[in-house]
Design a protein around this motif. Structure first.
Motif, PDB file in Angstrom:
ATOM      1  N   GLU A  44    -138.520  26.372 -57.954  1.00  0.00           N
ATOM      2  CA  GLU A  44    -138.443  27.943 -58.766  1.00  0.00           C
ATOM      3  C   GLU A  44    -137.157  28.744 -58.067  1.00  0.00           C
ATOM      4  O   GLU A  44    -136.394  29.322 -58.946  1.00  0.00           O
ATOM      5  CB  GLU A  44    -139.635  28.672 -58.516  1.00  0.00           C
ATOM      6  N   ALA A  45    -136.884  28.604 -56.575  1.00  0.00           N
ATOM      7  CA  ALA A  45    -135.917  29.387 -56.250  1.00  0.00           C
ATOM      8  C   ALA A  45    -134.513  28.757 -56.262  1.00  0.00           C
ATOM      9  O   ALA A  45    -133.518  29.128 -56.240  1.00  0.00           O
ATOM     10  CB  ALA A  45    -136.141  29.562 -54.668  1.00  0.00           C
ATOM     11  N   HIS A  46    -134.609  27.400 -56.748  1.00  0.00           N
ATOM     12  CA  HIS A  46    -133.124  26.611 -56.795  1.00  0.00           C
ATOM     13  C   HIS A  46    -133.378  25.528 -57.940  1.00  0.00           C
ATOM     14  O   HIS A  46    -133.780  24.544 -57.741  1.00  0.00           O
ATOM     15  CB  HIS A  46    -132.945  25.649 -55.460  1.00  0.00           C
ATOM     16  N   PRO A  47    -133.508  26.390 -59.083  1.00  0.00           N
ATOM     17  CA  PRO A  47    -133.401  25.336 -60.344  1.00  0.00           C
ATOM     18  C   PRO A  47    -132.260  24.544 -60.568  1.00  0.00           C
ATOM     19  O   PRO A  47    -131.121  24.778 -60.106  1.00  0.00           O
ATOM     20  CB  PRO A  47    -133.355  26.448 -61.514  1.00  0.00           C
ATOM     21  N   LEU A  48    -132.673  23.154 -60.711  1.00  0.00           N
ATOM     22  CA  LEU A  48    -131.489  22.294 -60.924  1.00  0.00           C
ATOM     23  C   LEU A  48    -131.661  21.471 -62.457  1.00  0.00           C
ATOM     24  O   LEU A  48    -132.954  21.230 -62.668  1.00  0.00           O
ATOM     25  CB  LEU A  48    -131.754  21.144 -59.922  1.00  0.00           C
ATOM     26  N   GLY A  49    -130.479  21.554 -62.997  1.00  0.00           N
ATOM     27  CA  GLY A  49    -130.603  20.771 -64.114  1.00  0.00           C
ATOM     28  C   GLY A  49    -130.279  19.358 -64.420  1.00  0.00           C
ATOM     29  O   GLY A  49    -130.020  18.606 -63.464  1.00  0.00           O
ATOM     30  N   HIS A  50    -130.026  18.977 -65.584  1.00  0.00           N
ATOM     31  CA  HIS A  50    -129.659  17.639 -65.910  1.00  0.00           C
ATOM     32  C   HIS A  50    -128.398  17.145 -65.171  1.00  0.00           C
ATOM     33  O   HIS A  50    -127.336  17.630 -65.116  1.00  0.00           O
ATOM     34  CB  HIS A  50    -129.579  17.415 -67.548  1.00  0.00           C
ATOM     35  N   VAL A  51    -128.576  15.849 -64.521  1.00  0.00           N
ATOM     36  CA  VAL A  51    -127.282  15.311 -63.954  1.00  0.00           C
ATOM     37  C   VAL A  51    -126.680  16.174 -62.820  1.00  0.00           C
ATOM     38  O   VAL A  51    -125.315  16.297 -62.685  1.00  0.00           O
ATOM     39  CB  VAL A  51    -126.568  14.621 -64.683  1.00  0.00           C
ATOM     40  N   PHE A  52    -127.650  16.978 -62.262  1.00  0.00           N
ATOM     41  CA  PHE A  52    -126.968  17.895 -61.033  1.00  0.00           C
ATOM     42  C   PHE A  52    -126.211  17.338 -60.137  1.00  0.00           C
ATOM     43  O   PHE A  52    -125.427  17.655 -59.410  1.00  0.00           O
ATOM     44  CB  PHE A  52    -128.173  18.894 -60.547  1.00  0.00           C
ATOM     45  N   HIS A  53    -126.576  16.068 -59.684  1.00  0.00           N
ATOM     46  CA  HIS A  53    -126.208  15.267 -58.738  1.00  0.00           C
ATOM     47  C   HIS A  53    -124.860  14.735 -58.862  1.00  0.00           C
ATOM     48  O   HIS A  53    -123.767  14.133 -57.945  1.00  0.00           O
ATOM     49  CB  HIS A  53    -126.922  13.858 -58.456  1.00  0.00           C
ATOM     50  N   CYS A  54    -124.323  14.950 -59.980  1.00  0.00           N
ATOM     51  CA  CYS A  54    -122.709  14.634 -60.145  1.00  0.00           C
ATOM     52  C   CYS A  54    -121.727  15.881 -59.605  1.00  0.00           C
ATOM     53  O   CYS A  54    -120.579  15.689 -59.600  1.00  0.00           O
ATOM     54  CB  CYS A  54    -122.380  14.275 -61.587  1.00  0.00           C
TER      55      CYS A  54
END
Length: 288
Positions: free
Chosen positions: A256-266
């Motif tokens: 909740e504090a660090h929302p990450l989306g689709h393919v954030f790893h790129c």
């Protein structure tokens, strides 16, 4: 091309350009660019990245890029792939023909040619074929998972107009923010530009990884994120791998504090991407 795919291409181009603005080749990476692996001068090209600190043979990672089958190339994935190379791997980053100009199974024909090239050029580029890995994200996760199924199932492989290189065996793969339940749903309607008209929806069942994966499917790292719109795909694949007895590790990144989306790893500027990529490389090293 559908209006949806045109909008998607434009959106991705703008987003990726912003993401990678200011990035340059890391000083610790040696790169070999624009190597031809096939006959198409535009699409049949690849790069190889190696960490300068390592000589001789290295475990190798081949990257099957995402982009909904209609977008992307090796240029878009160069910085992500060089980050993987920093962890002590030789990384192969390739382009493949895109839909709708080139429809299924063109992308798998190209991928098979890449692995033929890897097998033939292992000595020149220092690839340790005993430690062969692959990664894919989004459509690329679907793609490398299907290719792994082709390698693992001789009957299924008969559906494709090519033969897997002799001796090819994955030590492990990483599936990032992928789609695995290939059925006639809203999400999968994006495959209309990927498949030929006569193949949609008739061929969807032949691309359903949740049904295709068998006991010979390689060990895999399955990654998604708390705000990835495909995050609910992973549990179905995990259930299948449990059924057939295949080793895997699952990780959902973000909170909740660090929302990450689709393919954030790129996004190699992100500390969360750095952690996710390091975790996957560590998983690969555990398999060696």
């Amino acid at each position: 091309m559908s209006i949806r795919s045109k909008i998607f291409r434009k959106m991705c181009e703008e987003s990726d350009a912003k993401r990678d603005a200011g990035l340059t080749t890391p000083p610790e990476i040696e790169r070999f660019d624009d190597i031809k692996y096939g006959t198409d001068d535009t699409w049949h090209v690849l790069d190889v990245y190696r960490p300068k600190a390592f000589s001789g043979k290295l475990p190798v990672i081949v990257s099957f890029h995402g982009g909904g089958w209609v977008y992307g190339d090796k240029k878009v994935y160069q910085f992500y792939c060089m980050e993987l190379a920093k962890h002590g791997f030789a990384v192969v980053n390739y382009s493949y023909r895109l839909a709708p100009e080139h429809r299924f199974p063109a992308q798998f024909e190209d991928t098979n040619m890449v692995f033929e090239w890897v097998m033939k050029n292992a000595e020149e580029y220092g690839f340790d074929l005993d430690d062969l890995f692959a990664v894919g994200d989004s459509a690329g996760a679907m793609g490398i998972a299907i290719y792994a199924c082709i390698c693992a199932d001789k009957e299924y492989a008969k559906m494709y107009p090519f033969t897997v290189p002799e001796g090819l065996k994955f030590k492990g793969i990483a599936l990032n923010c992928g789609i695995y339940r290939i059925e006639d749903t809203g999400t999968v309607k994006s495959l209309k530009d990927f498949l030929k008209k006569e193949d949609y929806p008739a061929l969807l069942g032949k691309l359903n990884i949740v049904k295709l994966a068998n006991e010979s499917f390689p060990p895999c790292y399955i990654m998604t994120a708390n705000e990835d719109f495909l995050r609910d795909e992973a549990p179905a694949l995990m259930e299948r791998l449990d059924e057939v007895g295949v080793k895997y590790r699952y990780k959902l990144y973000g909170d909740e504090a660090h929302p990450l989306g689709h393919v954030f790893h790129c996004d190699v500027k992100s500390e969360f991407a750095a952690q996710a990529n390091a975790d996957e490389c560590d998983f690969f090293k555990e398999l060696m």
